[in-house]
Design a protein around this motif. Structure first.
Motif, PDB file in Angstrom:
ATOM      1  N   LYS A  65       0.956  -1.558   0.120  1.00 14.84           N
ATOM      2  CA  LYS A  65      -0.197  -0.096  -0.111  1.00 14.84           C
ATOM      3  C   LYS A  65       0.692   1.351   0.078  1.00 14.84           C
ATOM      4  CE  LYS A  65      -1.016   0.591   5.080  1.00 14.84           C
ATOM      5  NZ  LYS A  65      -2.302   0.332   5.815  1.00 14.84           N
ATOM      6  N   TRP A  68       0.385   3.701  -3.199  1.00 14.01           N
ATOM      7  CA  TRP A  68      -0.141   4.333  -2.840  1.00 14.01           C
ATOM      8  C   TRP A  68      -0.925   5.283  -1.634  1.00 14.01           C
ATOM      9  CZ3 TRP A  68      -2.263   3.617  -7.738  1.00 14.01           C
ATOM     10  CH2 TRP A  68      -2.156   2.422  -8.318  1.00 14.01           C
ATOM     11  N   ASN A 106      -8.322  -2.034  -3.709  1.00 11.48           N
ATOM     12  CA  ASN A 106      -7.195  -1.245  -3.117  1.00 11.48           C
ATOM     13  C   ASN A 106      -8.136   0.676  -2.566  1.00 11.48           C
ATOM     14  OD1 ASN A 106      -5.504   1.220  -3.040  1.00 11.48           O
ATOM     15  ND2 ASN A 106      -3.981  -0.105  -3.918  1.00 11.48           N
TER      16      ASN A 106
END
Length: 180
Positions: A65, A68, A106
């Motif tokens: 993650k 992002w 996500n």
């Protein structure tokens, strides 16, 4: 000790080329990590992202993650003694993750998509529509409803979108970026 595979080496070369960054110069001084404002939420620090790329750990880095949640503040590049801009590497990694369909579940990517869809439709963001669609798709309808209601009652979230006059130009920009 695990050796880098040919596929891992190809991945490293691809990200180096796409990002335009001298990834091989990173010697893990951690200056990028020391200045990163997203570390509290990261599963990997900026220097660890670079190390995963150096080692050809494609699946691990593309599914993390951290790439992002990068805010693109570019503090990492400003602090790096070798001028490596981790933001550019993260951008290349995000493109690769999208191309390989590895961005399931996500929420940051989902928010990004809803934001861009709102711009494409209106020429600018209409927050209530964008957030409503994001909340529906993320299946997180109620977590911050009280905050949204406060914004709405204070007139900070207009009910109807304000569209730009030349939406065709906006759509052309989107089309050109898709063809690159």
């Amino acid at each position: 000790m695990e050796l880098i595979t040919q596929a891992g080496l190809d991945f490293y070369r691809e990200i180096r080329e796409k990002s335009g960054q001298p990834i091989e110069l990173c010697y893990q001084c951690q200056k990028c990590a020391a200045g990163c404002i997203a570390n509290e939420y990261a599963d990997y620090y900026p220097n660890e992202i670079i190390r995963l790329v150096q080692l050809g750990q494609k699946e691990k880095v593309l599914q993390c993650k951290s790439i992002w949640i990068c805010s693109s503040c570019e503090t990492c590049g400003a602090r790096c003694p070798n001028g490596i801009n981790t933001r550019a590497i993260n951008d290349a990694l995000k493109e690769k993750a999208i191309a390989e369909n590895l961005v399931k579940d996500n929420k940051v990517y989902l928010f990004h998509r809803q934001f861009l869809n709102s711009v494409l439709l209106n020429g600018r963001v209409h927050e209530p529509t964008m957030l409503a669609l994001y909340k529906l798709k993320s299946k997180d309808l109620w977590s911050d409803l009280d905050f949204g209601l406060k914004l709405f009652t204070k007139g900070k979230m207009p009910l109807l979108p304000h569209r730009v006059k030349n939406r065709r130009a906006i759509k052309e920009i989107f089309n050109q970026s898709q063809n690159q």
